[in-house]
Design a protein around this motif. Structure first.
Motif, short mmCIF file in Angstrom:
data_model
loop_
_atom_site.label_atom_id
_atom_site.label_comp_id
_atom_site.label_asym_id
_atom_site.label_seq_id
_atom_site.Cartn_x
_atom_site.Cartn_y
_atom_site.Cartn_z
N THR A 37 -20.73 23.77 -18.15
CA THR A 37 -20.96 22.41 -18.68
C THR A 37 -21.16 22.42 -20.10
N VAL A 38 -21.25 21.50 -20.78
CA VAL A 38 -21.58 21.37 -22.27
C VAL A 38 -23.03 21.82 -22.62
N ALA A 39 -23.84 21.24 -21.45
CA ALA A 39 -25.50 21.23 -21.61
C ALA A 39 -25.66 23.23 -21.45
N ARG A 40 -25.02 23.69 -20.40
CA ARG A 40 -25.15 25.08 -20.15
C ARG A 40 -24.70 25.98 -21.25
N VAL A 41 -23.47 25.84 -21.58
CA VAL A 41 -23.02 26.32 -22.78
C VAL A 41 -23.63 26.15 -23.99
N ARG A 42 -24.12 25.06 -24.49
CA ARG A 42 -24.92 24.92 -25.82
C ARG A 42 -26.24 25.52 -25.64
N VAL A 43 -26.94 25.55 -24.56
CA VAL A 43 -28.41 26.10 -24.05
C VAL A 43 -27.99 27.72 -24.37
N LEU A 44 -27.00 28.28 -23.85
CA LEU A 44 -26.81 29.74 -23.95
C LEU A 44 -26.31 29.85 -25.47
N GLN A 45 -25.49 29.24 -26.04
CA GLN A 45 -25.15 29.52 -27.55
C GLN A 45 -26.39 29.49 -28.28
N LEU A 46 -27.31 28.65 -28.06
CA LEU A 46 -28.58 28.55 -29.05
C LEU A 46 -29.47 29.76 -28.69
N LEU A 47 -29.47 30.12 -27.42
CA LEU A 47 -30.52 31.18 -27.16
C LEU A 47 -29.84 32.50 -27.71
N HIS A 48 -28.58 32.71 -27.26
CA HIS A 48 -27.87 33.83 -27.99
C HIS A 48 -28.15 34.00 -29.70
N ALA A 49 -27.85 32.77 -30.06
CA ALA A 49 -28.02 32.74 -31.61
C ALA A 49 -29.40 32.95 -32.06
N CYS A 50 -30.39 33.01 -31.44
CA CYS A 50 -31.74 33.42 -31.72
C CYS A 50 -32.19 34.51 -31.50
N ALA A 51 -31.67 35.21 -30.37
CA ALA A 51 -31.95 36.57 -29.85
C ALA A 51 -32.05 37.40 -30.98
N PRO A 52 -33.15 38.12 -31.00
CA PRO A 52 -34.16 38.53 -29.68
C PRO A 52 -35.29 37.64 -29.90
N ARG A 53 -35.31 36.46 -30.53
CA ARG A 53 -36.55 35.45 -30.67
C ARG A 53 -36.19 34.61 -29.38
N SER A 54 -37.41 34.27 -28.73
CA SER A 54 -37.44 33.48 -27.51
C SER A 54 -37.58 32.07 -28.05
N LEU A 55 -37.12 31.36 -27.23
CA LEU A 55 -37.38 29.68 -27.49
C LEU A 55 -37.94 29.03 -26.26
N CYS A 56 -38.70 28.02 -26.53
CA CYS A 56 -39.40 27.10 -25.39
C CYS A 56 -38.34 25.79 -25.34
N ALA A 57 -38.39 25.37 -24.25
CA ALA A 57 -37.54 24.14 -23.94
C ALA A 57 -37.53 23.03 -25.33
N ALA A 58 -38.57 22.55 -25.75
CA ALA A 58 -38.58 21.80 -27.03
C ALA A 58 -37.59 22.37 -28.21
N GLU A 59 -38.03 23.61 -28.42
CA GLU A 59 -37.20 23.88 -29.51
C GLU A 59 -35.58 23.94 -29.34
N VAL A 60 -35.38 24.28 -27.91
CA VAL A 60 -33.79 24.42 -27.41
C VAL A 60 -33.48 22.87 -27.60
N MET A 61 -34.25 21.82 -27.11
CA MET A 61 -33.41 20.82 -27.43
C MET A 61 -33.58 20.31 -28.81
N GLY A 62 -34.51 20.67 -29.63
CA GLY A 62 -34.47 20.16 -31.14
C GLY A 62 -33.09 20.79 -31.86
N ARG A 63 -32.93 22.26 -31.49
CA ARG A 63 -31.69 22.75 -32.13
C ARG A 63 -30.56 22.22 -31.60
N ALA A 64 -30.43 21.99 -30.22
CA ALA A 64 -29.12 21.29 -29.86
C ALA A 64 -28.91 19.87 -30.54
#
Length: 155
Positions: A37-64
């Protein structure tokens, strides 16, 4: 448009300036028996783009939101928990009690993660010899850490 299974959708996302949807990301979702889904793919995209750094939920939402995707915080939390339970993400706890998420590295990849407890900074070492020595030391201490990520904390 909730389903990202077609080549046309992937091209439309790329043309709109979003991070590319990689076939391996879609394959990992399908292997985990999750529809891309759009949400799953976008969350994975953001986390892969920021790796190896970890993100909290609020950072994921803000970057999305910066990328134009409107995903609620509830959806972000649901997707993060779902992807973690399916083995696609790793969750770690920051010293302040905040859950941080990052992509799970591919199986068999010998990596050691260094983390400062005080600042939360991390570094990933792709060093097979160090990984093997740490596993051997853990076995001598009576721990079986085979297949688990090795994290060395300091601070």
């Amino acid at each position: 448009m909730n389903h990202l299974d077609s080549q046309a959708t992937r091209l439309a996302l790329d043309a709109a300036g979003h991070a590319a949807v990689h076939d391996d990301m879609l394959d990992r979702l399908r292997t985990a028996r999750r529809r891309p889904t759009v949400a799953r793919v976008r969350v994975l995209q953001l986390l892969h783009a920021c790796a190896p750094r970890s993100l909290c939920a609020a950072e994921v939402m803000g970057r999305a939101g910066q990328g134009g995707a409107r995903i609620s915080i509830g959806t972000v939390y649901r997707v993060l928990h779902e992807l973690e339970s399916r083995g696609l993400l790793l969750r770690e706890w920051h010293a302040g009690g905040k859950a941080l998420y990052r992509p799970k590295p591919p199986e068999g990849e010998a990596r050691v993660r260094l983390r400062c407890r005080r600042t939360g900074r991390t570094a990933v070492l792709a060093d097979a010899d160090l990984h093997a020595r740490l596993l051997a030391a853990a076995r001598r201490a009576g721990w079986n850490l085979a297949g688990q990520e090795l994290v060395v904390e300091a601070g």
